[in-house]
Design an enzyme around this catalytic site. Structure first.
Site, short mmCIF file in Angstrom:
data_model
loop_
_atom_site.label_atom_id
_atom_site.label_comp_id
_atom_site.label_asym_id
_atom_site.label_seq_id
_atom_site.Cartn_x
_atom_site.Cartn_y
_atom_site.Cartn_z
N HIS A 161 -9.51 2.92 -0.14
CA HIS A 161 -8.07 2.66 -0.18
C HIS A 161 -7.74 2.07 -1.55
O HIS A 161 -8.05 0.91 -1.83
CB HIS A 161 -7.69 1.69 0.93
CG HIS A 161 -6.21 1.53 1.12
ND1 HIS A 161 -5.28 2.03 0.22
CD2 HIS A 161 -5.49 0.94 2.10
CE1 HIS A 161 -4.07 1.74 0.65
NE2 HIS A 161 -4.17 1.07 1.78
N HIS A 211 -2.15 8.77 5.61
CA HIS A 211 -2.43 7.43 5.06
C HIS A 211 -3.89 7.11 5.44
O HIS A 211 -4.66 6.69 4.61
CB HIS A 211 -1.45 6.41 5.62
CG HIS A 211 -1.55 5.06 4.98
ND1 HIS A 211 -1.46 4.89 3.62
CD2 HIS A 211 -1.73 3.82 5.51
CE1 HIS A 211 -1.59 3.59 3.34
NE2 HIS A 211 -1.76 2.92 4.46
N CYS A 231 0.80 -1.22 0.00
CA CYS A 231 0.00 0.00 0.00
C CYS A 231 0.84 1.27 0.00
O CYS A 231 0.30 2.37 0.04
CB CYS A 231 -0.96 -0.03 1.17
SG CYS A 231 -2.10 -1.43 1.04
#
Lengths: 404, 428
Positions: free
Chosen positions: B355, B318, B178
């Site tokens: 995400h 994030h 990620c």
């Protein structure tokens, strides 16, 4: 000529079907010219595969829990990375490991073949196939399997097991990933963007899921093993994949000298390139790389460790390139390492650089393993070109020579 | 007399951004995305691409407007990348169509044969031929399907992208889970700082929401199960946050040597001022409890950019909305910024777009640059139940007009990946 930012190879970890460590590889490739163990020709029919020698994994991965969390390619890689760190005298050196940068080349995606097989069989008779698939994926996949599949989790496991915790990057894309990994690390050291790197890859060839992908492209050799050049001269030819792990510790000369570490060799240049693989395209890229590197050649012509893989078109093209350069006296002995090691895909180029550095350090060269006229007896080279041409795309070349 | 070369505080070339592009579940192109993002709109919806029976999570931020039917993940990933990169290249005005004068760095999701293909290969095979894989191998040897083969290669998406845009040299495909999008930017910045290239096309793309991927994240208990109201499922920094929402998209940037960009009269959108990375050796999916790797990454990004905490006026988090990430991120930021953190707005784009995994770092870099350009900070939506353990100014629910000149953008990933970018307004 030496400079403080020269890129030195100060540690090598190498495992393959030929054995574990540098002595085993030197013995097979420079002293006998033969595989010490037979190829696996039954389990993966119709394809031959060069299987990994047995490893005592706990020597480099002491915690059982860590081993359990990995699939085979990650175990091979984590193990081999440990060998490289040991060899470089860095194991347990917390301060240096904490700022050591890492570039790993990886595929990944190792699957649970039994679960896949059961689901595929069940889908054939399931009343509601979509529902059946969902239910069985949700219930039958091990929760931790994902972590054993993720490409960047080889690097992640190396951080956990060996405490390499500078930056961590994982490149993908078959052979070119291995070429780029070595190239980027070397360029960063040359430019002062880091002074200590762990670079490498591992490939588990003993996987039907991977063989399935490669079979789709008709890239694999079938039947009894033959040399790279023999395969390349036969109809479509084909590659034989081999399990291997190769990790290199690359270090700036200044950093190595400051800690009193000697080097196997200097990695003078790494060039990556890419063509669309029309006829002659790859040879054109490689010839350009050769010409660029030739400015650094010494008085005797360099030896060549060819990464040719046996697929007909590319192998014939690469052979013609070396045949011509041999005839012109511009290169010395040519050796195709995949005859004995096979194609280790992402690990192919790290293997090549490791073998080149080993030959330079031992002041020797490898034996011919092919009788078709390209691998001739040759003087010990002072410089070695290591190549890798991807089975799909990507062309790389490195120049390796003595560190001092 | 030659013009003086612009150098940063460490004597390195300065890296400018001259073009950017984005696709997400909110739409295609920067304008549509920015309008939705600053209106606090969510792109999360029920999954219709494949049946979700037996799934604990049935929502995602998939990009459904490009293909009416399910396609292979790499096909969608390539298309997303293509659209974002085309927008970025056009905005930058660099090169010519099909002739990008620089390298390609590309964050792409790992590739594998997917279930529809696997089922096709298996159907009608001979049960006597061996196990399921023996049977499929026998079958594919007789099929001659170069397209399926090509899209099962890890290097395929970047290779096709390189072909289309005519980038130089061998493209780099990378995965740092990620954090991949941020890693791609870092590689581009480093190459320009080294002088290896004057321009780089960097792309993060992810079109990989498929059944097995959903199951995998679900089995790790990483996903929100707030299926009833999809638009409210992604709740970063809220007390009742229950996981992230998988999503798709792509972000692309054209990076250039600052002087080269100026010399060709390019419009400079901002600079990548600092980059940093620090690996964590604690656990495959969890961060070290003391936050030291994340703290080190943030501190190193500030050091690399030659700035202090006082210079940062917005943090693009994030902010995945998992219980652990948001707590860890807040704790680590506090360790670096101290009490001053409370006065710095910090928001999570993921509250709206979900995400986007491999693409996230690149998409969020695009939005960070847009934040600087517009002086408008996108909100953290679905913030109605603050987590008292995270006392931050998360720009709750409504965008805020406020000048921003320096953004810290965080990206963290499984496998101990921690990457931070410091993105700043021109001048360098």
């Amino acid at each position: 000529m030496s400079a403080p930012n020269d890129v030195l190879v100060t540690g090598i970890g190498l495992v393959s079907s030929l054995g574990e460590g540098l002595d085993a590889h030197w013995h097979a490739m420079a002293e006998t010219g033969a595989r010490p163990h037979p190829a696996e020709t039954g389990k993966f029919k119709p394809f031959p595969v060069f299987p990994m020698v047995p490893l005592e994994l706990d020597k480099q991965i002491p915690r059982r829990a860590d081993i359990r969390q990995m699939e085979t390619w990650q175990r091979l890689g984590t193990y081999t990375a440990g060998l490289a760190l040991d060899d470089a005298g860095l194991t347990g050196d917390a301060e240096r490991l904490a700022r050591m940068d890492m570039v790993v080349a990886a595929g990944g995606g190792e699957r649970d073949l039994d679960v896949d097989g059961q689901i595929l069989a069940g889908l054939e008779t399931a009343a509601e196939p979509a529902s059946f698939l969902n239910e069985h994926l949700a219930n039958d996949l091990r929760p931790t399997l994902f972590l054993a599949q993720l490409s960047n989790l080889l690097a992640g496991n190396i951080s956990i097991v060996h405490k390499v915790t500078g930056s961590s990057r994982t490149f993908m894309g078959e052979e070119i990933a291995g070429i780029s990994a070595v190239e980027v690390a070397a360029r960063r050291i040359s430019a002062g963007q880091g002074e200590l790197f762990l670079v490498g890859a591992a490939y588990n060839a003993e996987r039907k899921d991977m063989l399935l992908s490669l079979a789709m492209g008709r890239t694999l050799w079938q039947g009894e093993p033959a040399t790279v050049w023999e395969r390349g001269a036969a109809a479509e030819g084909g590659m034989i994949t081999g399990s291997a792990g190769a990790f290199l510790v690359l270090e700036s000369r200044a950093h190595a000298e400051a800690r009193g570490k000697s080097a196997y060799a200097k990695l003078s240049s790494v060039l990556s390139g890419r063509s669309r693989r029309g006829p002659g395209d790859a040879a054109k890229v490689a010839r350009k790389q050769f010409d660029e590197l030739s400015a650094q050649f010494g008085p005797t012509p360099p030896g060549v460790l060819s990464g040719a893989n046996g697929i007909a078109a590319a192998t014939a093209e690469e052979r013609a390139l070396w045949d011509a350069l041999v005839a012109e006296g511009k290169v010395g002995g040519v050796r195709a390492t995949q005859t004995l090691i096979g194609n280790a895909i992402e690990a192919a180029f790290p293997v090549q650089v490791a073998l080149a550095a080993l030959a330079i350090a031992r002041h020797g060269f490898y034996l011919p393993t092919d009788g078709s006229g390209i691998e001739l007896p040759a003087a010990t080279p002072a410089q070695i070109l290591a190549t890798s041409w991807g089975f799909w795309r990507g062309e790389g070349m490195a120049l390796v020579e003595a560190a001092d | 007399m030659a013009m003086a070369k612009t150098r940063d505080h460490l004597g390195r070339p300065v890296v400018a951004v001259t073009g950017m592009g984005v696709v997400s579940s909110l739409g295609q192109g920067i304008d549509d995305n920015w309008a939705a993002l600053t209106a606090g709109k969510s792109g999360i919806h029920r999954i219709t691409r494949f049946p979700t029976l037996h799934m604990r999570t049935t929502i995602a931020g998939t990009v459904d407007f490009l293909y009416p039917d399910e396609v292979r993940s790499p096909v969608l990933s390539e298309r997303l990348a293509h659209l974002a990169a085309a927008e970025a290249v056009e905005q930058s005005g660099i090169g010519a169509p099909g002739d990008f004068p620089g390298m390609l760095f590309m964050a792409v999701p790992p590739v594998e044969i997917e279930w529809p293909a696997r089922r096709d290969f298996f159907a009608g095979t001979d049960p006597e031929a061996g196990d399921a894989y023996d049977r499929m191998i026998q079958r594919v040897l007789s099929l001659n399907d170069p397209d399926t083969y090509e899209f099962a290669l890890y290097g395929c998406v970047a290779d096709r992208t390189a072909d289309h845009f005519g980038t130089r040299g061998a493209p780099i495909s990378l995965s740092t889970a990620c954090a991949s999008g941020a890693s791609a930017i870092q590689l581009g910045v480093e190459a320009i700082r080294r002088g290896d290239t004057e321009a780089a096309l960097v792309v993060g793309t992810d079109g990989s929401v498929r059944i097995e991927g959903l199951v995998r994240f679900s089995l790790l208990s990483a996903l929100s199960t707030s299926n009833d109201d999809p638009e409210k499922a992604s709740r970063p920094f809220s007390r009742d946050r229950d996981g992230f929402v998988m999503a798709e998209g792509a972000g692309a940037l054209v990076l250039e040597d600052y002087d080269a960009a100026r010399a060709r009269g390019a419009n400079i959108l901002g600079v990548i001022r600092g980059i940093a990375e620090k690996a964590d050796d604690f656990h495959r999916t969890r961060s070290k409890p003391d936050g030291s790797p994340v703290i080190a990454a943030i501190q190193q990004a500030l050091d690399d950019g030659g700035v202090s905490t006082a210079d940062v006026d917005y943090i693009n988090a994030h902010g995945t909305g998992t219980p652990e990430n948001d707590k860890m991120e807040a704790m680590s930021l506090e360790a670096v910024f101290g009490e001053a953190l409370k006065g710095i707005p910090i928001s999570s784009n993921k509250s709206m777009i979900g995400h986007t995994l491999t693409a996230a770092g690149a998409i969020e870099a695009v939005f960070s640059l847009k934040t600087i350009a517009e002086g408008l900070i996108p909100p953290t939506i679905n913030y109605h139940n603050p987590d008292p353990a995270i006392p931050l100014d998360v720009v709750p629910n409504v965008a805020r007009a406020q000048p921003v000149s320096m953004v810290l953008s965080n990206s963290f990933g499984f496998g101990g990946q921690n990457a931070c970018l410091l993105i700043a307004a021109e001048p360098a």
